[in-house]
Write a protein that holds these residues in place. Structure first.
Motif, PDB file in Angstrom:
ATOM      1  N   PRO A  57      15.249  -7.462  -4.846  1.00  0.00           N
ATOM      2  CA  PRO A  57      14.884  -6.367  -5.750  1.00  0.00           C
ATOM      3  C   PRO A  57      13.464  -6.571  -6.260  1.00  0.00           C
ATOM      4  O   PRO A  57      13.078  -7.685  -6.609  1.00  0.00           O
ATOM      5  CB  PRO A  57      15.905  -6.489  -6.884  1.00  0.00           C
ATOM      6  N   ARG A  58      12.707  -5.497  -6.307  1.00  0.00           N
ATOM      7  CA  ARG A  58      11.319  -5.589  -6.759  1.00  0.00           C
ATOM      8  C   ARG A  58      11.023  -4.480  -7.759  1.00  0.00           C
ATOM      9  O   ARG A  58      11.547  -3.367  -7.650  1.00  0.00           O
ATOM     10  CB  ARG A  58      10.351  -5.503  -5.580  1.00  0.00           C
ATOM     11  N   GLY A  59      10.172  -4.806  -8.731  1.00  0.00           N
ATOM     12  CA  GLY A  59       9.809  -3.856  -9.760  1.00  0.00           C
ATOM     13  C   GLY A  59       8.315  -3.636  -9.828  1.00  0.00           C
ATOM     14  O   GLY A  59       7.536  -4.251  -9.086  1.00  0.00           O
ATOM     15  N   ILE A  60       7.897  -2.756 -10.718  1.00  0.00           N
ATOM     16  CA  ILE A  60       6.473  -2.469 -10.912  1.00  0.00           C
ATOM     17  C   ILE A  60       5.811  -3.715 -11.478  1.00  0.00           C
ATOM     18  O   ILE A  60       6.247  -4.272 -12.484  1.00  0.00           O
ATOM     19  CB  ILE A  60       6.305  -1.275 -11.861  1.00  0.00           C
ATOM     20  N   LEU A  61       4.740  -4.151 -10.813  1.00  0.00           N
ATOM     21  CA  LEU A  61       4.067  -5.390 -11.205  1.00  0.00           C
ATOM     22  C   LEU A  61       2.742  -5.133 -11.903  1.00  0.00           C
ATOM     23  O   LEU A  61       2.389  -5.809 -12.855  1.00  0.00           O
ATOM     24  CB  LEU A  61       3.842  -6.253  -9.970  1.00  0.00           C
ATOM     25  N   GLY A  62       1.985  -4.150 -11.408  1.00  0.00           N
ATOM     26  CA  GLY A  62       0.660  -3.893 -11.952  1.00  0.00           C
ATOM     27  C   GLY A  62       0.494  -2.472 -12.422  1.00  0.00           C
ATOM     28  O   GLY A  62       1.478  -1.770 -12.707  1.00  0.00           O
TER      29      GLY A  62
END
Length: 1003
Positions: A57-62
């Motif tokens: 799972p990946r989310g908004i990083l920048g």
């Protein structure tokens, strides 16, 4: 704080304009001025994607172009779908329809997550190089399809792009790239001198870091003529932009990416025009490509926030600290309710202070550095600060829920819904690097900075390590003045440097490599490259296996590849390689920054070059007649040429057989208009021809033709064609269809650079003449009654003659030449009359059973006579002697292009491949063109290949031409040709299969 995480009193969004959008089919609301990323965060959505390899799972990083995770597809309608857009750059509009990528069936439940849970130990960096070696056949059939199915980014659109893209060329005195503090200051300073200025920035609103600069004031020096006033950062930005908008010599380009820096200050810009609009105007261009030639360039591209590498640092909710602060100040969005900050830089404290002031709970600030003035101030402000901290990891499934930190001998677990990372800033040096400038390592800043320039450019602000706002502004002022002066403009007065006051100053420097932890990074997943699923242990593995150059590490691990190009990962990867190998970062080097550093659409580059405009079709004046006759066409270069003229029920072979017999028996008509034609005129025309072609030309009589051969400087055949001398100072030169442009270019090159003393003029006349080839025993009977002012009898107009007259009342240049071995004429008339004259000849020819024939028949007829086609019998390594054309070389000529090369021993060896004929031993099999030829005495060593192969209906058998080692000395020998059906025997024969005496051409 509301459940939608909007903070009152913050942000520049228009809260009065509510917008509805969908993400993965679920409806949400946002505001005018939001990006898709800010709107999702405002709705509490962090999970936006699955990782490339492990499907984590990946989310908004920048918050900008450096975002590695939040890649989405945007669908406007059935035909408008764009994958791999950054949610941080997609502007919100009413009805926006976004979908996540690389998941199946959903983000929350992705069946490929098994890669992370069970298979990750088996698929480390470079696993495919080692694992899928056997059996060879399995890679294409099994391994590669499965790997591509499991990994990847978005799905390519399945329908043609319906949008319009436009392109523009522009010139300016000063191009400023980046509209942050330094860029605005530089543009204002340059514009004030009267220089033509273009200011380009990739964001919809210019201002850069000023858009999020809370509690910051800038003096009004240089604005409104009053140096005593102080403005908020936003007000100062507005004043500068109003000044620039009012200047006629300034062009402002928001939503414009500078994607490439090319030689001589040529910059590629991509301006997005309509992607932010809910309703598209019909025919309005989507994007515009600016190709800018600038006298001077100021690179003010700012810096990229640097992440930290620690175990499990990729869960949704783990973000860059300054990005989280910017979401608050620009969009009024709190990225979470309870935030932990992991920092190795003062900017982490700034983010914590501003979030706390907005009502966000700060669970802990874990500083991997020691105690400092900044940390003490945070403690005094009531923040929980741990120094000399080690980051042991995080927990949480679809979003981070806690972080574990060790400090002062104690291991603590802190509940949180967001973890912010602050590792400092990395200057954006990609454009400087593309300009071929030399980068230098700054050990204090722990970053590469611009060094010696190769172009007329200068970097300013954070892009060259001037991170403090006051420094960036002053640097921008100096850069703008210097650029304008270098472009020839004089500043009106001395420089005025804005002063700055801000509440939370940040220091310089930065941290790179893996953050301190007691965890075993050879087992834990501590991500360096989020987009490509590259961990610290992958990079250490690469060094352990001998990959020491960062370029090799990049390719072995894939860190810094794909659309991200290492924006976040490169510098930390360098630190890890440095630590693992004991070498300094300058010794390791830096990866290449390729264009486009920030992705742009193919449509921008293509512009109007699509469909027929992408590869424009050239058609002759006779083309429509051929279409009406049902001709099948082939592409020859850009030309559409009739391939053959089938009658009902005929395939290619039947039609060609009929056409060949028709030409040999009576007469055929062929459209040869596509041949290149060049007029060479001037007192020195014959001398020019003599130097250029291998043949002798000075003694060629007016009204005569000669077959000409042209070589490259290395002695190999480049082109050929028939040349006619129409006057003492004028030659009509024909070339192959595909060779016209390169021959003319070569002629111009020699005339301008080698033989400038010659009085010669060259003119391309390919488009001016329609050429109608009338070939066959009845050719003279067909055209003679139509011709005026020219006697074409055998005595008056023998083979290889040229003359002017009229045909059907139209100006005529007639050449008696043949590419079939039959009596032949090439009727040259102005292209505007081509169709008219063709139809008149066709009407006359019906009485003689005339056949229209195409290129395939032309190929067969010429092969029967052993005539070569350049590019088919030649491959760039064939000399005139190889092709049997030694007779064409002027023996007494002192020089011509390529002559000295012909004397090289390798080009005079009797063992060279030479053109010969081949006859199949079984009398029925047509050889495959390109098939290898072997000697029975050494059947595993190829000695040549088939260049042309056809069935000859006239001869009733197949024929072939081939290049065979020592071929002319092998006449009568038997050789073998391996074919799919088995090995076939062939006999080496002369190249002329039909009418070897040449009697038919001279009737």
């Amino acid at each position: 704080m509301s459940k939608h995480f909007r903070i009152k009193g913050h942000g520049r969004i228009d809260r009065s304009r509510l917008l509805t959008f969908t993400f993965d089919g679920k409806s949400y609301t946002g505001h005018q001025g939001d990006t898709l990323a800010s709107a999702l965060l405002a709705n509490g959505v962090h999970l936006v994607g699955r990782s490339f390899k492990y499907h984590r799972p990946r989310g908004i990083l920048g918050i900008g172009a450096d975002e590695p995770n939040a890649l989405v597809g945007i669908r406007r309608d059935a035909a408008r779908y764009t994958p791999n857009l950054l949610a941080t750059q997609v502007e919100l509009y009413e009805g926006l329809n976004a979908v996540s990528q690389n998941r199946n069936p959903s983000l929350e439940n992705d069946r490929m997550e098994v890669n992370d849970k069970f298979l990750s130990r088996f698929i480390p960096a470079g696993f495919y190089y080692k694992t899928f070696m056997w059996p060879k056949s399995a890679w294409d059939k099994w391994y590669e399809p499965r790997i591509r199915e499991a990994a990847g980014l978005g799905i390519a659109p399945s329908q043609p792009d319906p949008d319009v893209y436009t392109q523009r060329y522009a010139h300016c005195d000063v191009l400023v790239i980046g509209a942050g503090p330094a860029g605005l200051a530089a543009a204002k300073e340059a514009a004030a001198t009267g220089a033509r200025v273009i200011l380009a920035d990739d964001r919809p609103v210019m201002g850069g870091s000023l858009l999020a600069a809370a509690d910051t004031n800038i003096s009004g020096q240089g604005i409104s003529g009053d140096g005593e006033n102080w403005f908020s950062a936003g007000a100062w930005r507005n004043e500068v932009l109003e000044f620039l908008k009012a200047q006629p010599n300034v062009t402002l380009l928001p939503r414009t990416i500078a994607f490439g820096y090319y030689p001589h200050n040529w910059i590629g810009l991509c301006e997005k025009l309509t992607d932010h609009l809910a309703v598209l105007a019909k025919g309005a261009p989507r994007e515009r490509l600016w190709q800018v030639r600038a006298a001077q360039v100021v690179i003010a591209t700012g810096a990229i926030e640097r992440p930290l590498v620690f175990p499990e640092n990729d869960r949704p909710g783990i973000m860059l600290a300054d990005a989280a602060r910017s979401y608050l100040q620009e969009y009024g969005v709190a990225v979470g309710q309870k935030v932990a900050v992991v920092t190795a830089h003062d900017s982490g404290y700034r983010a914590a202070h501003e979030l706390k002031a907005a009502g966000v709970e700060i669970a802990v600030i874990a500083d991997i550095r020691g105690r400092s003035v900044v940390s003490d101030r945070a403690v005094q402000a009531g923040l929980n600060v741990l120094t000399d901290a080690k980051i042991e990891g995080t927990s949480g499934k679809l979003r981070v829920s806690s972080i574990t930190v060790t400090a002062e001998g104690f291991r603590s677990n802190f509940a949180c819904d967001v973890v912010l990372m602050a590792g400092g800033f990395t200057p954006s040096v990609h454009l400087f690097s593309q300009s071929r400038g030399k980068l230098v390592w700054d050990n204090k800043l722990q970053a590469y900075l611009p060094g010696e320039s190769a172009e007329a450019e200068r970097s300013a602000g954070a892009s060259r390590g001037r991170f403090a706002l006051a420094e960036a502004l002053a640097d921008g002022v100096d850069a703008g003045r210097e650029a304008a002066q270098a472009a020839g403009f004089t500043p009106a007065g001395p420089a005025a440097y804005p002063q700055v006051t801000l509440k939370h100053a940040i220091g310089s420097g930065g941290y790179l490599g893996a953050a301190p932890t007691s965890a075993d990074l050879s087992k834990a997943k501590a991500f360096v490259d989020w987009q490509n699923d590259v961990t610290a242990k992958d990079i250490v593995l690469a060094t352990r296996e001998g990959f020491l150059s960062i370029e090799h590490v990049k390719r072995y691990t894939t860190t810094g590849m794909a659309t991200d190009q290492g924006k976040l990962s490169n510098i930390n990867a360098l630190g890890i390689v440095s630590e693992a190998t004991g070498r300094s970062i300058p010794q390791i080097g830096l990866t290449t920054f390729r264009t486009p550093y920030t992705p742009i659409t193919f449509g921008t580059l293509a512009g109007h070059a699509r469909g027929m405009l992408f590869d424009p079709a050239r058609v002759t004046a006779i083309n429509d007649w051929a279409v009406g006759q049902g001709a099948a066409f082939e592409d020859v270069g850009n030309w559409k040429r009739a391939h053959y003229f089938p009658k009902r029920g005929e395939d290619l072979h039947a039609a060609v057989n009929r056409e060949c017999v028709g030409v040999r028996k009576s007469v055929g008509i062929f459209d040869a208009s596509t041949l290149g034609k060049i007029e060479i005129v001037g007192p020195d025309a014959a001398e020019f021809m003599n130097r250029f072609f291998v043949n002798a030309w000075t003694k060629l009589g007016v009204g005569k033709c000669r077959y000409g051969v042209l070589l490259r400087e290395d002695g190999f055949v480049m082109d050929d064609g028939v040349v006619g001398r129409v006057a003492k100072d004028r030659f009509h030169v024909t070339t192959t269809t595909g060779g016209a442009a390169r021959v003319l270019n070569m002629m111009e090159d020699y005339l301008q650079t080698e033989w400038g003393e010659l009085k010669v003029w060259l003119t391309s006349t390919t488009e001016q003449w329609s050429v109608i080839a009338v070939q066959g025993p009845k050719a003279r009977e067909v055209i003679a009654p139509l011709i005026e002012d020219l006697d074409i009898s055998a005595e008056a107009f023998p083979h290889m003659s040229i003359g002017d007259g009229k045909i059907c009342g139209v100006p005529l240049r007639l050449m008696r030449v043949s590419f079939t071995g039959e009596l032949g004429f090439e009727v040259n008339v102005p292209a505007g009359y081509g169709r008219q004259v063709w139809e008149a000849i066709w009407e006359r020819g019906k009485a003689f059973d005339m056949v229209p024939y195409g290129t395939e028949t032309m190929h067969v007829l010429r092969a029967e006579k052993g005539y070569i086609i350049v590019g088919q019998e030649t491959d760039g390594t064939v000399t005139p002697d190889d092709a049997g054309l030694s007779w064409a070389i002027g023996k007494a000529k002192p020089d011509f292009v390529g002559k000295r090369s012909l004397q090289r021993p390798a080009l005079t060896s009797p063992d060279r491949k030479q053109l010969v004929g081949l006859i199949s031993s079984d009398g029925r099999t047509v050889l495959e063109e390109g098939a290898q030829i072997v000697d029975p005495a050494a059947p595993k060593v190829p000695i040549g290949h088939v260049t042309s192969s056809y069935y000859s209906a006239v001869l009733g058998k197949p024929i072939a031409l081939a290049l065979v080692r020592g071929g002319r000395g092998r006449l009568g020998e038997s050789l073998y040709v391996p074919m799919p059906e088995g090995v076939l025997g062939v006999q080496v024969a002369p190249t002329v299969f039909f009418d070897p005496e040449g009697a038919r051409v001279n009737v």
